[in-house]
Design a protein around this motif. Sequence first.
Motif, PDB file in Angstrom:
ATOM      1  N   TYR A  43     -13.445  26.609  22.246  1.00  9.06           N
ATOM      2  CA  TYR A  43     -12.974  26.005  23.484  1.00  9.06           C
ATOM      3  C   TYR A  43     -13.102  26.998  24.625  1.00  9.06           C
ATOM      4  N   ASP A  44     -13.098  26.451  25.836  1.00  9.16           N
ATOM      5  CA  ASP A  44     -13.233  27.262  27.041  1.00  9.16           C
ATOM      6  C   ASP A  44     -11.842  27.752  27.456  1.00  9.16           C
ATOM      7  N   LYS A  45     -11.567  29.016  27.246  1.00  8.07           N
ATOM      8  CA  LYS A  45     -10.214  29.556  27.510  1.00  8.07           C
ATOM      9  C   LYS A  45      -9.843  29.425  28.981  1.00  8.07           C
ATOM     10  N   ASP A  46     -10.803  29.716  29.867  1.00 14.89           N
ATOM     11  CA  ASP A  46     -10.504  29.619  31.303  1.00 14.89           C
ATOM     12  C   ASP A  46     -10.142  28.191  31.672  1.00 14.89           C
ATOM     13  N   LEU A  89     -12.286  13.212  23.618  1.00 12.25           N
ATOM     14  CA  LEU A  89     -11.621  14.128  24.541  1.00 12.25           C
ATOM     15  C   LEU A  89     -12.111  15.548  24.304  1.00 12.25           C
ATOM     16  N   LYS A  90     -12.225  16.292  25.369  1.00 11.76           N
ATOM     17  CA  LYS A  90     -12.643  17.699  25.265  1.00 11.76           C
ATOM     18  C   LYS A  90     -11.537  18.506  24.576  1.00 11.76           C
ATOM     19  N   PRO A  91     -11.897  19.609  23.910  1.00 17.22           N
ATOM     20  CA  PRO A  91     -10.878  20.384  23.167  1.00 17.22           C
ATOM     21  C   PRO A  91      -9.785  20.939  24.066  1.00 17.22           C
ATOM     22  N   GLU A  92     -10.159  21.348  25.301  1.00 21.54           N
ATOM     23  CA  GLU A  92      -9.151  21.943  26.189  1.00 21.54           C
ATOM     24  C   GLU A  92      -8.067  20.917  26.546  1.00 21.54           C
ATOM     25  N   ILE A 150      -6.087  24.078  33.103  1.00 24.54           N
ATOM     26  CA  ILE A 150      -5.457  22.768  32.883  1.00 24.54           C
ATOM     27  C   ILE A 150      -3.955  22.918  32.654  1.00 24.54           C
ATOM     28  N   ILE A 151      -3.570  23.845  31.780  1.00 26.64           N
ATOM     29  CA  ILE A 151      -2.134  23.929  31.460  1.00 26.64           C
ATOM     30  C   ILE A 151      -1.323  24.457  32.648  1.00 26.64           C
ATOM     31  N   LYS A 152      -1.934  25.277  33.486  1.00 23.78           N
ATOM     32  CA  LYS A 152      -1.224  25.731  34.694  1.00 23.78           C
ATOM     33  C   LYS A 152      -1.019  24.552  35.636  1.00 23.78           C
ATOM     34  N   ARG A 153      -2.049  23.763  35.785  1.00 19.34           N
ATOM     35  CA  ARG A 153      -1.979  22.625  36.706  1.00 19.34           C
ATOM     36  C   ARG A 153      -0.971  21.572  36.255  1.00 19.34           C
ATOM     37  N   PHE A 154      -0.810  21.434  34.975  1.00 17.72           N
ATOM     38  CA  PHE A 154       0.112  20.415  34.454  1.00 17.72           C
ATOM     39  C   PHE A 154       1.447  20.997  33.996  1.00 17.72           C
ATOM     40  N   GLY A 155       1.729  22.214  34.445  1.00 19.89           N
ATOM     41  CA  GLY A 155       3.048  22.805  34.189  1.00 19.89           C
ATOM     42  C   GLY A 155       3.331  23.078  32.724  1.00 19.89           C
ATOM     43  N   LEU A 156       2.309  23.447  31.971  1.00 18.78           N
ATOM     44  CA  LEU A 156       2.485  23.659  30.529  1.00 18.78           C
ATOM     45  C   LEU A 156       2.386  25.132  30.132  1.00 18.78           C
ATOM     46  N   LEU A 157       2.278  26.009  31.124  1.00 16.61           N
ATOM     47  CA  LEU A 157       2.084  27.427  30.813  1.00 16.61           C
ATOM     48  C   LEU A 157       3.283  28.014  30.087  1.00 16.61           C
TER      49      LEU A 157
END
Lengths: 169, 61
Positions: free
Chosen positions: A142-145, A112-115, A150-157
């Motif tokens: 890791y790629d911060k962007d 799995l990718k780090p992000e 990802i976390i915005k899309r999955f409601g984890l922000l």
Amino acid sequence: MRNTLKKINSLVESGIVTDYAIAGGIAQFYYIEPSVTYDLDLIVHIPGEENVLNPLTNIYEWAKQNGYSLESEHVIIEGIPVQFLLAYNDLVNEALENSDEITLFEEFTYILKPEYLMAIMLQTGRPTDKERFARFLIEANYDKDKFFEIIKRFGLLEIYKKFNGEVNG
Amino acid sequence: MDKNYLLNVAGTKVNYHKSRAKMPFEEKVKIIIELQKLENEFIKNNKNRKNSNKYRRVWEV
């Protein structure tokens, strides 16, 4: 570990597993300084998994046929306890589909990718996840962007913001 | 204790852990196995340690 990876790849070659990626602690330690862990977690897709009562049956049957014992839901493959985990939600599913092919011990495998690992740690939220997530922030490349997308899309922000608040006081 | 000293120590540690993150994965696996053996030893010798029902088996590779 090379022999373990060879055997896992043979599961894909034989069609028992559709695809897999190394997840959990071992995946995390690919990117950060290692600490103790006891099993090799694999996220897997199994053919027809949505229709079967016990989708891992074919894996356990393969293990039995190959002389690999079962201990606490782990298959001991060439000396390493391996836990097969179905992609249990959309985030994990997407993580598997976006995994990287790498070479470990001269054997190809997938990780799995780090992000995605970071997002999954935020989502799971156990003390171990929080500790390792904090280490990812400092140690991992890791790629911060990508991570924030990802976390915005999955409601984890909000979980991320709360965690950052706890860490930084 | 001097705050700057502590910040310096913390910074040194961060750099150390960052460099350890970059070591070859093969080396990391060796360390993991040594840590498994170490933890097993601690559990054997420290009777006060909380020993959860966590699954533990030293890798035989």
